[in-house]
Design a protein around this motif. Structure first.
Motif: not given
Length: 294
Positions: A44, A112-113, A136, A275, A277
């Motif tokens: 995450h 993500t990120s 992502n 971003a 989800t």
């Protein structure tokens, strides 16, 4: 769901990791057949948790054992004794420990990120365990205005009188995630909250802001150089997903990743900033097509 049609419920587990300041526990949620050797690790963003991936994990759990860690200092994980180690090298080391616990040689990666930065760091190492990677809305070069925006709320000591007030606050700082129903946003928010003495607080260590704010321009430039080298070294398939309105990953940087990586492509998600989800079926299909091919 297994090949026989059995539905697997998520399993909450943890693994012990080490930093120079001592030991800490990293929690993770696992979906799918625990014997499946095809593992997808989903990591995450900066203040989020592994439960961000519940929808995606359910959708892919027939083909994968999906493992979603709470990076140390977030979610159900422990906190570091020394906040100076809240950094990508520590997080990458923790992920190596996690992969060893999973008892597999290779994994696919969805980041993500911040999770993408961790993935890129691992992917560029010799003998990397990462076979296939989706990043992502992140890249080696980050836009300064987005870093400033994140720094404005990161680590603030906020408290709320009700659960709904906390959920509304999270929406206020996260509207760039794009449209969500109230039910979707509630599901994404609840794992990030804890009730304490009649007040609702955020479930992450506010000290993660200390090293974030202490990064010098020279350190940022060095980090970017190392990430470009990692991108160039990675020999597996790479998909860069960009929110079309992202203020963190520019369209130019995404295109540069595609040109400098060995096997990379870029997909843009319309109507979303930083971003996506991946709770929307169309976004989930992007991941399904990349990882599974259908």
């Amino acid at each position: 769901m297994s090949a026989t049609g059995e539905t697997f419920q998520p399993r909450e587990r943890s693994v012990q990791c080490a930093s120079p300041a001592g030991l800490h526990r990293m929690a993770y949620t696992e979906w799918g057949d625990p014997a499946n050797q095809n593992v997808l690790v989903c990591v995450h963003g900066l203040t989020r948790s592994g439960r961000d991936f519940d929808e995606l994990a359910q959708a892919l759990s027939r083909d994968y054992r999906v493992v979603c860690p709470d990076v140390v200092g977030r979610g159900r994980s422990g906190r570091l004794a020394d906040p100076r180690f809240y950094s990508v090298p520590q997080y990458a080391a923790d992920m190596v420990t996690l992969i060893a616990r999973l008892n597999v040689e290779r994994v696919d990666w969805f980041g993500t990120s911040m999770g993408g930065l961790i993935g890129m760091t691992l992917a560029g190492m010799p003998d990397t365990p990462i076979a296939r990677m989706l990043v992502n809305d992140v890249g080696p070069r980050l836009q300064a205005e987005a870093i400033q925006r994140i720094g404005e709320y990161l680590g603030r000591p906020v408290q709320f009188a009700s659960e709904q007030q906390a959920i509304d606050y999270l929406w206020q700082i996260s509207q760039s995630f794009g449209p969500h129903t109230p039910e979707q946003w509630r599901a994404l928010s609840l794992p990030l909250l804890r009730e304490q003495d009649g007040q609702w607080t955020l479930r992450y260590d506010p000290r993660i802001a200390e090293p974030f704010r202490a990064i010098t321009p020279e350190q940022a430039e060095f980090g970017e150089t190392m990430l470009w080298r990692a991108i160039e070294a990675f020999d597996g398939p790479l998909l860069v997903v960009r929110g079309a309105q992202s203020d963190l990953l520019s369209r130019e940087t995404a295109a540069e990743i595609a040109s400098r990586a060995r096997h990379a492509s870029v997909v843009e998600v319309p109507g979303v900033g930083h971003a996506p989800t991946f709770v929307d079926p169309a976004q989930i299909q992007i991941a399904r097509t990349f990882f599974i091919g259908r």
